[in-house]
Each structure stands twice: as C-alpha cells, then as structure tokens.
Design an enzyme around this catalytic site. Structure first.
Site, short mmCIF file in Angstrom:
data_model
loop_
_atom_site.label_atom_id
_atom_site.label_comp_id
_atom_site.label_asym_id
_atom_site.label_seq_id
_atom_site.Cartn_x
_atom_site.Cartn_y
_atom_site.Cartn_z
N LYS A 54 0.83 -1.21 0.00
CA LYS A 54 0.00 0.00 0.00
C LYS A 54 0.86 1.26 0.00
CE LYS A 54 -3.93 -2.08 2.45
NZ LYS A 54 -4.59 -2.28 3.75
N GLN A 98 -5.46 -1.44 9.53
CA GLN A 98 -5.27 -2.79 8.99
C GLN A 98 -5.87 -3.85 9.92
OE1 GLN A 98 -3.83 -3.52 5.96
NE2 GLN A 98 -4.44 -5.62 6.34
N ASP A 121 -11.90 2.28 3.44
CA ASP A 121 -12.24 0.86 3.41
C ASP A 121 -13.74 0.64 3.21
OD1 ASP A 121 -10.25 -1.06 3.40
OD2 ASP A 121 -9.93 -1.00 5.56
#
Length: 300
Positions: A54, A98, A121
């Site tokens: 990422k 995460q 997300d």
C-alpha cells in the site's frame, strides 16, 4: 469453450495510472495532494506485506503516505486517540486501520471511530447504510474492484442474473448491493444454501467469496458465465514436492474455465484490484471533502 482470463494485474495497473493522472491534475489545479494514513497494530506477517505494498503504490500514484506502526500491546484507548488525531488532520483524506487487530481491541469500536468521509475501506456503519440505500458512499475496495471488472466485461449489467456466494460484511453483502445498484438480479448464497449447485448454475455472473478452496465446481457454472473468484486459499500441493503448497480460489479453476465465458485467476485476479481501488477511494475522498468534482469511473 475456454474462458477469457480477466487479468486483474493489468486492470489494476491501468486503474493506478488513471488515479495518478487525476492526482497530478488535482495538484496542478487546486494545490491538493491526497493523503492516505495506514495504521498497523502488531506484526502479522501478511499484514506487513500488505501495508508495504500500500505504501509503495500510494507514493507511486503521487499521494502522501502516512504509516503508523504500533506495538502489539497498544491499548484500545491509544489506538482510538490516534484515529481521532488522523480524523482532525486535514492532510489525511483516507484512514485505513489494517485488520485483523489484536484480540484485546474491538474492531467494531475502532472502525466506528473513523471519520466516515475518510473511511476508504468503506466499513463504517454509515457508509454501509448509505450503500445499502443507494446513496453516495465510500465503497469497500474488493467489491468495487469486482464491479469494475464485470462492467468492463459486460458493459451494462441490467437484467443479468448474479449469484454472490458468501455473505461477509467485507465482500459478499456490499458486492450484492453494488450489483443491485447496477440493475442486476441478485441472489446471495452461502455454504448453507440448499442445492447450491442449482442456484449457481443459473447465474450469468458468479462472485465467489466463501473462503473454501475450490468449493464451486466446474459443472456448477452456466456456459458462458462470468466468474469472479475472490477467494484466496493456501492448500497442500504434494505434486510440487514434500511440504509444498499452492494458492487456489473458491472455484475449481481448471474445470470452470472450460465452461465459463470469462474468469479471474487466483492469484492475479481480484487481489491486485483491492489496493488500486483503495487509491481510487482516497482520491475520491480528497475530492468529496473539498467539494471538488470527482473523477469519473473511479467509484460506484
């Protein structure tokens, strides 16, 4: 029939290129550089790899990347305090915590603390509700990538029968909502669906996200159907030698690809699209937060 292989790696590279062009234009015209903050708690090896990827791809797209690596023993209060600081930081357009988190931290509480406008997300309950009611939302990355590939394959999805196998909050449910919004006729199936083979075999589109290796067999697939395999499972591969393993999806690729019209491989299908869509979501969030025009075709 041999299925066309939907090359997720190549598709993701094109998407990242489009994002980078838009980022460059945003900088030149408005002096804005989108910023993505990624928070990693602990040292889970898979998460470490994902976070590194990422970071690299965020920088390559011309965005600012902010990494926050916290020790395993970080308290929930300290993590929530960090999220609050990121919410208040105008340089941060997207926040991603995460998962999975250590067992002593409640994931739901942390996800609920993220500013919904920075929730790249798409897991905040507000974004979940907006998506379910057909309103503008931040859309989960993996289902968004699947939708993009299906639209590239079919164009208009109106009237097509789609079966989503899997009912997770991360993939299955939002995938069904996106397909409904695209005017497909949608069934959500799962491991306890009665006569799952019969349900799958009527579908023009199959999205497999159940987390069971090769659960969906080739003779379940309607001839010419498009198959998007979200599953990624590591299984033993004795044919490669003692102790060897290989990655496989939720669909029996060898058998299904002889019947399907188009199909994603594992690996190299859906996986690369997830980070590319994360970058697209960060760009979208940067534009929405400032009242700027959103780039076309980068979100649902």
């Amino acid at each position: 029939m041999t299925a066309r292989i939907i090359d997720g790696k190549a598709f993701a590279a094109r998407l990242r290129g489009a994002v980078a062009c838009h980022v460059s234009r945003l900088k030149a015209q408005h002096g804005v550089t989108p910023g993505l903050a990624v928070v990693l708690v602990g040292t889970d090896p898979a998460s470490e790899v994902y976070v590194r990827a990422k970071h690299r791809q965020t920088v390559e797209a011309g965005m600012n990347s902010f990494e926050h690596r916290l020790p395993e023993e970080t308290s929930a209060a300290d993590l929530l305090a960090l999220v609050a600081r990121l919410n208040a930081d105008d340089a941060v357009d997207g926040i991603l915590v995460q998962l999975p988190l250590p067992a002593h931290i409640a994931e739901a509480e942390v996800l609920a603390a993220i500013d919904p406008t920075k929730d790249v997300d798409g897991f905040h309950i507000l974004n979940v509700g907006l998506l379910a009611t057909g309103q503008k939302a931040m859309v989960p990355c993996t289902p968004l990538g699947c939708l993009m590939m299906l639209q590239a394959e079919h164009g208009d999805l109106s009237g097509l029968e789609a079966v989503v196998v899997g009912r997770s909050n991360i993939v299955g449910k939002p995938m069904a909502q996106l397909l409904l919004a695209a005017n497909a006729t949608v069934t959500i199936a799962h491991s306890r669906t009665r006569d799952l083979k019969a349900v799958v075999s009527r579908a023009d589109i199959v999205v497999a996200a159940v987390g069971r290796p090769e659960m969906i067999k080739g003779d379940w697939i309607k001839p010419g159907a498009s198959v998007i395999d979200v599953g990624i499972n590591r299984i033993d591969a004795p044919e490669r030698g003692p102790g060897k393993t290989r990655l496989t999806g939720d669909v029996d690729f060898a058998a299904a690809s002889a019947v399907a019209g188009a199909m994603t491989p594992v690996p190299g299908g859906v996986g690369p699209m997830t980070i590319a869509c994360l970058l697209a979501n960060t760009l979208t969030a940067a534009c929405r937060r400032r009242g700027l025009a959103e780039p076309a075709h980068l979100t649902a």
